[in-house]
Each structure stands twice: as C-alpha cells, then as structure tokens.
Design an enzyme around this catalytic site. Structure first.
Site, PDB file in Angstrom:
ATOM      1  N   GLU A  62       5.998 -86.958 -12.812  1.00 44.99           N
ATOM      2  CA  GLU A  62       4.931 -86.059 -13.221  1.00 44.99           C
ATOM      3  C   GLU A  62       4.691 -84.944 -12.199  1.00 44.99           C
ATOM      4  OE1 GLU A  62       3.681 -85.940 -16.012  1.00 44.99           O
ATOM      5  OE2 GLU A  62       1.887 -84.693 -15.784  1.00 44.99           O
ATOM      6  N   ASP A  63       4.683 -85.282 -10.919  1.00 44.51           N
ATOM      7  CA  ASP A  63       4.208 -84.344  -9.900  1.00 44.51           C
ATOM      8  C   ASP A  63       5.290 -83.722  -9.025  1.00 44.51           C
ATOM      9  OD1 ASP A  63       1.715 -84.874 -10.807  1.00 44.51           O
ATOM     10  OD2 ASP A  63       1.166 -86.268  -9.197  1.00 44.51           O
TER      11      ASP A  63
END
Ligand code: MN
Length: 731
Positions: A85-86
């Site tokens: 996600e990051d």
C-alpha cells in the site's frame, strides 16, 4: 497509572524476536527475519505522523500477532502489511519472495483497509462487519487487521482530535464487535477501552479513578476468597489456580453510564476466576463455591454445556461473601481460558504448540506442557479452517456487500448485477442507468457484483430501462420496477386497448349508455377508485392491472342501480335469485366487489366447507368442497387458477336453499305431517314431493329455505320427531 496509557507504545524487531523465542512454537525465523529486512528496506525513511520511523509500526503489529500465537506466515504478513500500500513494492514481488500465502494475506489486509467507513448508522455498521468478514478469504487477514487497528490506537495521541474520535467510533461499531465474534477478548477489551478514552475521556477517567481507589480493598477481598477456596479444595481438586479479574472499563461504562446504575450495583465489576484441569473439576469447584458462599438465585450460567457463539466456555455464578458482598465466580479449564482470551487465534496457538502467557504467570507456564497434549489430541479432529468457515457463514450468508462511491454499503443477493444495485439505490437511478463502473472501470451491465466492489452507476437524464434487463438482473424488485416502467411507458397503447376491452365487455353485459351517461357513470365510479382520469383507468385495464372479470359485476350493479331496473332480463339464466355481493355472506380470498352466486348442484350452506370458481364474466360461483363438480385435486385440474378460497362471513342472515331427502315408513298422512312441521317452523317450502320405494317405504324430497347450518340442524331434529322417519339426508 492508567491501564491503557496514551503514551505511544512501540515494539521493535528485537522484542518480536524475544516473544517468539520464549514461546514453544516452531517458527521459521529465517523467513521472519527476511520479511523484517524487506519491510525495513521498503519503508526506508518513511516516518509515522509522530516522527517515529515507520518500520516500528509493522514490528509492533507483528508483536501483537505473535502474542496471539499466530503462525509464521501471519507474522511475516504483519511485518509486510503496509509495503504494497505505502511503498513501490508490488503484490508480485511479495509473492515471489514470500510465497502465495503471505502475498494473499497482505492483499487481503490492503483490500479491507481501503473500505471507506463513512457512516454512523447501526445497520451500516452491521453491513460493514459482514462485508469485512466476507472479503477476508482467510480469517488471519482479520486478525492481522485487528492487530493493525490496535497498534494504531496505541499510538493515536499525536493525531488531531477528530481523527481520533472517528477511528474510535469505527472501533466501537466495526472492529471490537468483530474481535468479540472471533472471541479475541484481549483485543476487544483494549480496542474498546482505548476508544472510550477518546469518545468520553471524563467518563473513562471517573471509572478508572474509582477502580484505582478501590484496588487495594479489592485485592484484599480476592485474597481472602482465594484462601477460603484453596483450603476447601485442598486434597480434593488438584492444580486449582485462582485470580481476581476486573471488568474492562468500557463494559463498566456501558452498565453504569448507559444503564444508569452505580458501580456498587454491578455484581461482576470484579470476579474471581478459578482455572482447573478438567471439566469435572469445574463442576466440583462450583459445588464447593456454592457450599461456602450463598449463591444469588438466577445468576448461575453454564456456558460449558452451552458455549457462546464465539466459543466461550465457563461456569458463571454470583455469590455473597460473609459480609453479603456479591461477587462473580468464573470457573473454567485451561483450554477454555485460552479460548476465552484468544478466541479463534487460540486454535492456531494450539496447533503450533502453546506459547507463553503473561496473564497466568509461572503457574500458567507450568500447566502448559500438561494441557498442551490434551488440547492437541482434542483439536486433531477439529480443523481451524472449519471453524473459520462457520464464522464466515454466520456473518455473511450468501449475500454480497457492495459500496456506492459515497461509501454506503448495499446488501444484495449473490449473483446481483449493477442493475440490481441501481434499483436498490433509487428507482430513478435504475430507470436512467446507462452503465456502471467497478472501482472506476466500466463493466458490462451483466457483471456479477462481488463483495467489496465499489460500484458507481452511470446515469443519463431522459434515459429509460432496457426490457432485456428483466432477464439479466437478479432481484425481484428490480425486475418489477422495470416492468412497471414499461407499463407506464406503453400508456397510449394501453389506453386504446383498455377502452376496446371495456366496450366489448359492456356490450356483452347489455350495458348501454349514451355519451353523457357514460362520462357521468365513470366519474362516479372513479371517485371511489385510485384512478385520477378515465384514461388512467383504461390504461390499467389495458396492461392488466385491472381485471375485467373482477370489476364487471360491480359496474353492472352500479349501472343497474342508476340506469336500468330491468338488467335482470339480460343476465344469464342461472343468475342467483336475491343473492348479490352485498348479502352473499361469503368472503372471497384476494378479491372483493365480486358477484357471488351459489351453485345449484350442491347448494352450500353457511358453515359448509366451500370453494369458489371464477366464471367467465359472471362472478364467482360457490360450491361445497365435497361437490362432485369440484375437482379432487385442484392443482391438477384444467384451470387451477380459477378456483379460489372462500369463507363464510360471520353472522350471515340470508336464507339459503337446501334440499332434504327424508326416508320413512310409508303411511297415509306422512307428507302432511312433514308439511305441517315445516310450516309450524315458518319454513318456506320451494317444492315437496313423495315417492314409494316399493319396500313399504317412501322418500320425501323437500326443498326449503334455511338460515344456515345451525338452523338446518334444528329443522332436521324437529323433522326426525315425525312418526316413522328413518333417515334424513341433505342432498
Ligand atoms: Mn498499518
């Protein structure tokens, strides 16, 4: 000191290592170390809001997951849960490095993290919970997500107040209930208490202070109970472990602030917990507890024989000590204790071998080896995936949960399409739909919605539904709304057709009206109906919303009253005499305003079991169920839809015709006696005749009027008094 301090709490990789080392589980430490290195490299210089290096968040989450006793893949996934996600790392990379299981777990956590929890409504919270469970193909995804939420709560204080409150609401409505359902009490309690700190800091503090003030007294109290119990069980029950336990602040809060009770009124603010080796010991301890202390009636609960849905098992009882202070005693085995604290996670724990447990201290560690084997044996039969499946079924059934772009959750049956979604949002959205997007991409209109889809309906003004949609969409309500639209849309054609149908039927029924009368007639009729104009009425007839056979009797009656006294002449020959809808005394299921006539073949009487037959244009004819003209099996008859259920109205006051067959010893004056008897009872006689049967007997057939079955019964009894009567039958 606060139980759950707001001071941010982080655990680094060395702490994870020591948790794993002190457990008896077999972990693949190389894989876990590799996951840590990869996460550390991927997050690089990233920092948390508070300025702390980002990697400390995943290591802390991994510690929580490890403390629950989860397996190697769960711990790796916790370490890697934010990388896809990051950071620029892809799903494929993770899959290549750590295998499909870890990749799928991370993918699952990422997916459910994207769910927008915008709404505060109870129903929506319920849907979101169900959806989360449904979306997680693997229950470990939920456990990792819960650990993630919990760690975010432990480090929340640097965030803006509104953010903290929003997250706390979500925890209360979505995540804590899920933790409860999975039986993970440790996470549930901490999530709730930490959330309450943000939602009502003053209320929280008040309870916390009270608990702290009374702590010393409570400890002494528990000590005395403990001593008392240990003395009495000594030599009878081995390995009795006793501890005191305080209810979570949130559950005290719910009982005091929300139910208006004081701390003293809550019996189970604190409880004494007794842990023993076997189920039999549990019941033995219960006996001893009830022997020493006076039990409070109706406070005993046996969750051993009747476990809670989240697998919780224990015996609960509330008793009074010698100073009449009530307290709760919970009695359980070690296995039950682990399940009570860790719920579904406990089952991974057992599979891998028991981990260390801080709550039980040394005594607990002592017991681990002993209990371990017992539990391993028991669990062999029980596959954890089965338990997970049951929980998922419980939550999600066969529905799919789909988001609107605004974040509202819609609950649809499996196999639903964007059309169903559109009509569920609003009828007009359905009518104007021209297409749909799932997560921003256009999909075909027959796309099968999946749980977690974010579905956007594309509409255009002045658009209309496609008739083919009726076959594509899944839900009955969408189908019927599309049909409805077509009824409405084809209005012009419906009006023309309805008008023609009505004219034909009028002609057939001998209703003749000039133009003025015709309008007047309908104006009067329409006043009572829901139709605004005569065209509305025609349209309804045209598409079948109004069925002519149902309304013609009423129209005829109205016509007769208003314009033609001699309508009788035009009616069919078998039309009933004197009996019309208003006085028939029969209720026809599903219809009203229908002309009712009684069949001549069986002359049903009030009280008889009856059935109706919808004739073509002349109302409903009523037969006895036993009549030879009623098919034995209506469903298999030629036109089953024409047979309708009907019932006698209460208090029918109309005369009914009935034919009696009286068998008697033949003698002069028999017919006269019958006639006199009937006349004395003021019975109207339609016909009366008598014939000899040749064996010295006679049969008198009398057709008379009676007021119903009870009246008939009286008549029969009077007639049977006549000399020489052998049998009276209704025919
Ligand atoms: Mn996270």
């Amino acid at each position: 000191m606060s139980k759950y301090s707001k001071v941010a709490h982080y655990q680094d990789f060395s702490e994870l290592e020591s948790i794993l080392e002190s457990s008896n589980n077999n972990y693949d430490m190389d894989k876990i170390r590799k996951a840590y290195k990869f996460a550390e490299k991927s997050h690089g210089d990233q920092r948390r809001e508070s300025g702390i290096p980002y990697i400390l968040h995943p290591t802390s989450v991994a510690c929580i997951v490890a403390e629950l006793g989860m397996d190697t893949d769960s711990i790796c996934s916790a370490l890697l849960h934010d990388v896809v996600e990051d950071t620029p790392v892809t799903f494929q990379e993770v899959e290549k490095l750590f295998g499909q299981d870890v990749a799928n777990l991370i993918d699952g956590v990422t997916k459910i993290s994207k769910i927008p929890y915008s709404t505060r409504e109870q129903q929506q919270a319920e849907n979101i919970r169900k959806m989360l469970i449904a979306m997680a193909n693997d229950i470990r995804v939920i456990i990792i997500k819960l650990a993630d939420r919990l760690h975010n709560m432990r480090t929340m204080d640097c965030m803006p107040e509104q953010h903290c409150r929003d997250k706390s609401h979500e925890n209360m409505q979505v995540f804590a209930p899920i933790a409860h359902r999975l039986g993970i009490k440790t996470i549930k309690d901490e999530l709730e208490d930490r959330s309450l700190q943000y939602l009502d800091p003053i209320g929280y503090k008040e309870i916390e202070d009270t608990l702290l003030l009374t702590e010393e007294g409570r400890d002494k109290f528990v000590e005395s109970i403990k001593k008392n119990l240990l003395d009495k069980t000594e030599g009878m029950i081995p390995n009795v472990y006793i501890s005191g336990r305080v209810k979570s602040i949130n559950s005290i809060y719910r009982k005091t602030f929300m139910q208006g009770r004081t701390l003293e009124q809550i019996y189970d603010v604190f409880a004494v917990r007794v842990i023993v080796d076997t189920v039999r010991d549990c019941y033995n301890v219960l006996g001893i507890v009830h022997d020493i202390f006076k039990p409070i009636p109706n406070r005993f609960k046996d969750y051993i024989s009747m476990p809670k849905p989240n697998m919780y098992q224990s015996l609960h009882t509330t008793v009074l000590d010698k100073n009449a202070i009530p307290f709760e005693v919970q009695i359980r085995t070690w296995e039950m204790h682990y399940t009570a604290e860790y719920g579904i996670a406990a089952h991974w724990k057992y599979k891998l071998g028991m981990g260390s447990d801080k709550t039980g201290g040394d005594r607990l560690t002592e017991n681990i080896q002993k209990v371990k084997k017992m539990i391993m044996d028991q669990l062999e039969a029980e596959d954890v995936t089965d338990i997970a499946k049951n929980i998922r079924n419980d939550f999600a059934e066969n529905d799919v949960y789909v988001f609107s772009p605004k974040g509202d959750v819609f609950n649809l049956p499996q196999g639903s399409t964007p059309i169903d979604m559109a009509y569920l949002i609003h009828t007009q959205v359905g009518h104007r739909m021209i297409g749909a997007k799932i997560s921003g991409k256009i999909v075909p209109i027959d796309y099968k919605l999946k749980t977690g889809d974010i579905c956007e309906i594309i509409t255009q003004k002045d658009e209309h539904p496609n008739k083919a949609w009726i076959d594509i969409c899944k839900t009955a309500s969408a189908k019927s709304k599309i049909r409805q639209w077509y009824k409405h849309e084809k209005r012009d054609e419906n009006i023309v057709e309805g008008k023609q149908m009505l004219e034909r039927e009028f002609k057939r029924n001998g209703i003749n009206l000039n133009e003025y009368e015709y309008e007047e007639f309908f104006r009067k009729m329409l006043l009572k109906k829901q139709y605004g104009t005569i065209d509305d009425f025609y349209a309804a007839v045209g598409y079948g919303g109004v069925q002519l056979w149902k309304i013609m009797p009423r129209l005829k009656e109205e016509y007769q009253k208003t314009y033609a006294a001699d309508i009788e002449k035009i009616e069919v020959p078998q039309a009933p005499v004197k009996r019309n809808k208003a006085t028939s005394g029969v209720v026809i299921e599903g219809t009203d305003d229908v002309l009712v006539k009684f069949s001549n073949c069986c002359n049903p009487l009030p009280g008889d079991d009856i059935i109706g037959y919808i004739t073509r244009g002349y109302g409903v004819s009523i037969h006895k169920r036993s009549c030879t003209n009623v098919p034995k099996d209506i469903l298999k008859s030629e036109e089953p839809e024409r047979w309708v259920n009907c019932y006698w109205e209460d208090g029918v006051g109309e005369a009914f015709r009935s034919t009696l067959q009286i068998t008697a010893i033949d003698r002069t004056g028999l017919l006269a006696d019958v006639t006199i008897k009937l006349s004395n009872m003021h019975i109207f006689i339609h016909s009366l005749n008598s014939r000899e049967t040749g064996d010295g007997k006679a049969v008198v057939t009398a057709t008379i009027d009676v007021m119903g079955k009870n009246h008939l019964r009286g008549v029969l009894s009077k007639l049977s008094d006549i000399n020489g009567i052998e049998e009276i039958k209704r025919v």
